[in-house]
Design an enzyme around this catalytic site. Structure first.
Site, short mmCIF file in Angstrom:
data_model
loop_
_atom_site.label_atom_id
_atom_site.label_comp_id
_atom_site.label_asym_id
_atom_site.label_seq_id
_atom_site.Cartn_x
_atom_site.Cartn_y
_atom_site.Cartn_z
N GLU A 494 -14.75 -2.69 10.80
CA GLU A 494 -15.16 -1.64 11.14
C GLU A 494 -15.27 -0.81 9.90
OE1 GLU A 494 -11.78 -0.33 13.59
OE2 GLU A 494 -12.10 -2.22 15.02
N GLU A 525 -10.80 -5.41 17.72
CA GLU A 525 -10.16 -6.28 16.51
C GLU A 525 -9.84 -7.73 16.85
OE1 GLU A 525 -9.59 -1.95 15.78
OE2 GLU A 525 -9.30 -3.11 17.74
N GLN A 547 -8.90 -2.21 10.17
CA GLN A 547 -8.89 -1.10 9.50
C GLN A 547 -7.76 -0.51 9.29
OE1 GLN A 547 -10.79 2.98 10.90
NE2 GLN A 547 -12.36 1.78 9.72
N ASP A 550 -1.92 -0.76 12.03
CA ASP A 550 -1.17 -0.56 13.47
C ASP A 550 -2.48 -1.17 14.48
OD1 ASP A 550 0.45 2.17 12.92
OD2 ASP A 550 -1.10 2.12 11.55
N TYR A 551 -3.57 -1.18 14.01
CA TYR A 551 -4.70 -1.93 14.93
C TYR A 551 -4.54 -3.61 14.95
CZ TYR A 551 -6.71 2.69 14.14
OH TYR A 551 -7.01 4.17 13.86
N HIS A 592 -0.70 5.73 12.80
CA HIS A 592 -0.99 5.20 11.53
C HIS A 592 0.24 4.74 10.63
CE1 HIS A 592 -4.96 7.02 12.96
NE2 HIS A 592 -5.50 6.08 12.30
#
Length: 803
Positions: A494, A525, A547, A550-551, A592
């Site tokens: 991303e 993701e 990115q 956390d993702y 984040h």
């Protein structure tokens, strides 16, 4: 077995021979399923999940499947594997019994339950085979729809090989990108998000993929009306159909019992995907499942009499047989005779597979019983007890290795004679050592290209040092060197392409290397990771960017169940050296916070986890990994992109060693262990503690998996006699793992004069804002006071309590 052949017109005799061969494969596969269920129900095998009812469409798929193609399927594709010549009946049963020898069970040497298939991509030394000269199957996994993300990458690799120039290694992996990736899935599993995410991404990317949905109306016991809108997956995906105005899919619907139409449909689908590089969906409906979902239950429990009667009538092999009789391929008598012959062949294959599995264990049982008889004879006080256990062991007709050890280890407890005890303990030790590797090898690469094969190379700096650069520029210039050095390397994620990632670590790279090598992707993701796995399976060197750390949780299932287990579940016969790039630590806010490290390291054993403290260290890790054949996760420090670092001269060449810690400050009083952004706070606190006479040794872990392979931390503790682990994960997260490694693996407890301690974040996520970070994660003051308190316990007069 399907072989490559030229496009010549078949005579009727040729046609007849081919159809009869297909029929032989279908009936052989069906007999394997029927006998396989019996083997489970009689206790010889643990569990069974079979491909009965799906035989005919899999024959059709195999006909369109060519050398160089890849399959990414689910656990009912045994007929397909038989049709391409990669599975026979004996191997099928060896897998069912869990035979731990690849020579007998080439699918996984007993590491996966039956129904999970693979072809070998690697030679014995871990080097690549020529994948263009064989039919390929990526290794199956059980999680429903988990095969979908990988399928996307397998298909995209063809697009890369067709359109990116200069890839010198491509000859073993592609012929002008002509290869198709073939996916299979059950109709119920199309309810999973991974299915829809992959379908959408493949339509966007326009990759050569043929996706087959085997539709038998049920998901275990749950009917399609509870699974799919309109009970029809191709109906609700009609919006993906390509037309004159927009790219999309070609979509086919075909009945799973119609042999002729299936063959025609698959030939058309394969040609479209191969020539035009577009995805195709084939909805194969009106299929049956004659024995139900698995050996765990019976489908009579949830199918009514009308459905069961229909399934009997429209069984795909029955319909194929009727069609063959109708067009004079064979008479009913000829087919009945062939059926009888094939049943005998499968029964014989089953017996051979069972004997190959059980006879070596029976031989071990005989040897152990002989040894135990000697021991019992010499026993003084426990002879009767030992003889009773010997009798129980001898009565087991089909022993497992586990049972041999259970009895041997029980008897060991009652041996009084030292020589007898030594003999049995040596037998047990040798047996465990020999057997354990069959269950525990190949978690990581065991080739000469593993991560430990790369020598450390330091960054070089000019005598008249160049101006310091932002950390993100160190990364940018290093990526530039890598993309130039390795044409097979590409990066995607991303915001990676046009703007050069959110922190500009790839600034200008898309413009220089093109949109296929430095690519923007959608917010998805799981399939970003899947793209990377599939392309790495086909010899490319992808870097998949998530990115923010956390993702990564959106993709942790794919990383854990697919990538992390790949070398293990194939016993080193496939590899996917994917690099996953992300960033985390210390940014503010619940979403984040970027430090769920305990969760990650415990979920992805099999993937290296690297936690560089700055961008030069991170660049060095990328340089190291591109010389290796193993997957890794690199977590860059999110608050380090704008910090100044010295400018190396040897971009693309300096290498950070993996599994090696670095001592940043030597000291005599206490060892402080940390990683990533938190290290800057540790160093700040250590410098402030010096003012009060506390001399800290500061160690940067650098990589969590593997951890301190040289055991340097214990050497520090032997000097300081105290240990504090500082981490911004929750309590009991990565700090607990680090402490376990130091105390148990390195035996550091022997040198401690104080209780080893950890300093972690609060159990909640960080709240928003700078204050949220300060009151949620360890601060320099927290570290200072924790160390001071530990030293107060040692010398209260010198270090009086602060509070």
């Amino acid at each position: 077995m399907i072989k490559e052949k030229n496009n010549t017109t078949l005579t009727f005799e040729d046609f007849k021979t081919e159809v009869l061969n297909d029929y032989r494969i279908a009936v052989t596969s069906r007999e394997c399923s029927l006998l396989g269920r019996k083997e489970v129900l009689t206790g010889k095998a643990k569990f069974g999940i079979f491909g009965d009812g799906k035989e005919v469409p899999q024959l059709a798929m195999a006909k369109a499947f060519k050398n160089g193609d890849f399959r990414s399927g689910y656990y009912r594709d045994q007929t397909f594997m038989m049709a391409i010549g990669e599975l026979d009946a004996k191997q099928f049963f060896a897998g069912l019994y869990g035979h731990t020898d690849l020579a007998y069970d080439p699918m996984s040497a007993g590491r996966q339950m039956g129904g999970h298939f693979v072809t070998h991509s690697l030679n014995e030394d871990g080097s690549w085979k020529d994948l263009t000269k064989q039919k390929n199957s990526s290794s199956d996994i059980s999680p429903t729809a988990g095969q979908m993300p990988r399928l996307l990458g397998l298909a995209q690799a063809s697009k890369i090989y067709r359109n990116v120039d200069g890839i010198t290694t491509k000859d073993k992996f592609s012929v002008n990108g002509n290869e198709v990736a073939w996916g299979t899935i059950g109709n119920a599993s199309t309810s999973e998000g991974l299915f829809f995410e992959t379908i959408n991404a493949a339509g966007v990317l326009q990759v050569p993929m043929v996706m087959s949905v085997w539709d038998d109306e049920y998901g275990i016991s749950v009917h399609a009306r509870h699974q799919t809108t309109k009970e029809n997956i191709s109906e609700i995906l009609k919006g993906y159909q390509r037309d004159e105005d927009a790219k999309g899919y070609e979509i086919f619907r075909v009945k799973g019992w119609d042999y002729a139409e299936l063959v025609s449909t698959y030939e058309r689908a394969g040609a479209i995907a191969r020539e035009e590089h577009i995805p195709v969906l084939i909805h194969v409906n009106e299929l049956t499942q004659p024995q139900g979902h698995s050996t765990s239950g019976s489908h009579e429990r949830y199918k009514n009499a009308e459905r069961l009667a229909w399934e009997k009538d429209f069984d795909c092999i029955r319909q194929m047989r009727l069609w063959m009789i109708a067009i004079n391929i064979a008479s009913p008598e000829e087919l009945a005779e062939l059926d009888f012959e094939l049943k005998k062949e499968v029964l014989e294959a089953k017996k051979e597979a069972w004997n190959s599995f059980i006879n070596p264990i029976i031989e071990d049982q005989k040897n152990l019983l002989s040894l135990l008889e000697q021991i019992a004879e010499a026993s003084i006080n426990h002879k009767d007890r030992i003889r009773k256990l010997i009798s129980e062991l001898g009565a087991i007709k089909a022993p497992l290795k586990k049972e041999l050890l259970v009895y041997a280890r029980k008897i060991l407890r009652f041996i009084e004679v030292p020589n007898s005890k030594l003999l049995l303990s040596e037998w047990i030790t040798n047996f465990i050592t020999e057997t354990q590797t069959r269950f525990s090898s190949n978690l990581h690469s065991e080739s000469s290209q593993n991560v430990f094969s790369v020598e450390k190379v330091l960054p070089k700096y000019a005598e008249n040092a160049k101006p310091d650069l932002d950390g993100r520029m160190i990364l940018r210039d290093n990526f530039d060197a890598l993309f130039s050095k390795y044409p097979e390397t590409l990066i995607f994620g991303e915001d990676v392409g046009n703007i050069g990632d959110v922190n500009q670590g790839l600034e200008g790279m898309q413009e220089k290397y093109g949109e296929l090598r430095v690519a923007d992707v959608g917010i998805r993701e799981a399939t970003i990771i899947g793209q990377g796995i599939g392309m790495a399976l086909r010899g490319l060197r992808p870097i998949a960017e998530i990115q923010y750390l956390d993702y990564l949780l959106y993709a942790i299932q794919i990383m854990s169940d697919d990538l992390a287990t790949l070398q293990y579940r194939t016993v080193g016969k496939q590899k996917a050296p994917l690099i996953i790039r992300t960033r985390g630590h210390r940014l503010e806010g619940i979403w984040h916070s970027g430090s769920p490290m305990g969760m990650i390291i415990n979920a992805i054993r099999g993937i290296h986890v690297l936690v560089p403290r700055d961008m030069t260290q991170a660049a060095g890790f990328y340089n190291t990994l591109l010389e290796c054949d193993e997957p890794a996760l690199v977590i860059e420090c999110l608050n380090g992109y704008r910090l100044k670092e010295k400018t190396p001269l040897n971009f693309g060449e300096f290498k950070t060693p993996i599994g090696v810690v670095e001592t940043l400050k030597e000291g005599a009083d206490i060892t402080l262990v940390s990683y990533g952004s938190t290290l800057r706070l540790v160093q700040q606190a250590a410098n402030e503690l010096l003012d009060l006479g506390i001399d800290c040794e500061v160690i940067d872990v650098q990589s969590l998996l593997p951890f301190d392979i040289n055991k340097d931390i214990v050497k520090s503790i032997a000097k300081t006699n105290r240990l504090l682990v500082i981490d911004e994960d929750v309590p009991g997260g990565a700090s607990a793992y680090i402490l376990q490694q130091i105390l148990e693996e390195q035996d550091a407890y022997k040198y401690l004069d104080s209780k080893p301690q950890t300093l972690a974040a609060k159990a909640h996520r960080p709240a928003y804002g700078t204050d949220g970070d300060y009151f949620s994660k360890p601060s320099a003051e927290d570290i200072f006071e924790k160390v001071y308190d530990m030293m107060h316990e040692v010398n209260p007069s010198k270090f009086p309590s602060l509070y």
